[in-house]
Design a protein around this motif. Structure first.
Motif, PDB file in Angstrom:
ATOM      1  N   SER A   9      33.542  33.135  39.185  1.00  0.00           N
ATOM      2  CA  SER A   9      34.249  34.366  39.555  1.00  0.00           C
ATOM      3  C   SER A   9      34.614  35.107  38.280  1.00  0.00           C
ATOM      4  N   ILE A  10      34.446  36.406  38.303  1.00  0.00           N
ATOM      5  CA  ILE A  10      34.748  37.209  37.115  1.00  0.00           C
ATOM      6  C   ILE A  10      36.254  37.167  36.807  1.00  0.00           C
ATOM      7  N   GLN A  11      37.054  36.729  37.799  1.00  0.00           N
ATOM      8  CA  GLN A  11      38.499  36.609  37.531  1.00  0.00           C
ATOM      9  C   GLN A  11      38.826  35.348  36.728  1.00  0.00           C
ATOM     10  N   THR A  15      34.397  32.106  33.258  1.00  0.00           N
ATOM     11  CA  THR A  15      33.236  32.784  33.837  1.00  0.00           C
ATOM     12  C   THR A  15      33.019  34.111  33.108  1.00  0.00           C
ATOM     13  N   GLU A  33      29.487  35.483  42.910  1.00  0.00           N
ATOM     14  CA  GLU A  33      30.948  35.337  43.053  1.00  0.00           C
ATOM     15  C   GLU A  33      31.247  34.315  44.143  1.00  0.00           C
ATOM     16  N   PRO A 205      37.936  42.179  35.237  1.00  0.00           N
ATOM     17  CA  PRO A 205      38.073  41.673  36.611  1.00  0.00           C
ATOM     18  C   PRO A 205      39.003  42.535  37.462  1.00  0.00           C
ATOM     19  N   PRO A 210      41.441  34.058  40.922  1.00  0.00           N
ATOM     20  CA  PRO A 210      40.261  33.652  41.707  1.00  0.00           C
ATOM     21  C   PRO A 210      40.678  33.097  43.064  1.00  0.00           C
TER      22      PRO A 210
END
Ligand code: GSH
Length: 213
Positions: A9-11, A15, A33, A205, A210
């Protein structure tokens, strides 16, 4: 060959680090994602952590291993220096960030806000107060480290900086962390400058932590 698939996840700070490597190197990649602890992670990472990588028949876990692989498989620009001293400095700062700073800034301080474990769901003030001296001390270490050149390892933007930037972003989102960063002259200038890089801007993000599976 297939394009690299980053699963995470970009959060998640780690990642985002791997996505930044692809952005810096101009690698055509796909981010899938998924929530924390999703089965797709456990299929590759024995502890189910993110990110993981799939590229052709290569499957990898651990962000640093993934970044090293991508840097060697794809052409320049390289994010790991070849000069022995700068390569060692890169390793040094990545190691400190992943074993010490991440635990203080993210797993202890930030988690006291986003996953406080309190009965009323409010920030865990005692955990926050307890960790703040360490946050200040470790931000001071970074402030001194970037003062001479504006980078962690020698005079160029390396994986050491890529690895740190998402952590600083998250630290700065909580009140005391934001204040400590703002008071750190060299580190705040460092953060501001590198936050303008396309690799950082393009991996920004959305708000929130996440998701969990
Ligand atoms: N050392 C690992 C750390 C990965 C990690 O802890 N990722 C976090 C998200 S930033 C995670 O998956 N946490 C879920 C968990 O610990 O179960 C790496 O560099 O990839």
């Amino acid at each position: 060959m297939s394009i690299p698939e980053i699963i995470g996840s970009i959060q998640s700070t780690y990642t985002r680090v791997v996505c930044m490597v692809c952005q810096e190197k101009g690698i055509d990649y796909r981010l899938t994602e998924i929530p924390l602890r999703a089965p797709e992670l456990l299929a590759i990472h024995p502890l189910g952590r993110m990110p993981v990588l799939r590229h052709g028949d290569v499957e990898l876990f651990e962000s640093k291993a993934i970044a090293t692989y991508l840097d060697r498989v794809f052409p320049e620009p390289y994010v790991f220096p070849s000069d022995p001293r700068e390569a060692a400095l890169t390793e040094q700062w990545v190691s400190l960030a992943n074993t010490v700073l991440d635990r203080t800034f993210i797993r202890t301080y930030l988690m006291a806000y986003i996953a406080p474990g309190t009965a009323d769901g409010k920030p865990n003030r005692s955990a926050i107060e307890a960790v703040l001296p360490e946050v200040r001390m470790q931000v001071g270490i970074l402030d001194r480290a970037v003062a001479p050149t504006g980078y962690l390892a020698g005079g160029q933007f390396t994986f050491a900086d890529i690895n740190l930037m998402p952590m600083l972003h998250r630290l700065g989102q909580a009140p005391e962390g934001g204040a400590v960063l703002a008071e750190s002259k060299h580190l705040s200038a460092y953060y501001k400058r590198h936050a303008a890089r396309p690799s950082f801007v393009r991996t920004d993000p959305p708000a929130g932590p996440p998701r969990r599976a």
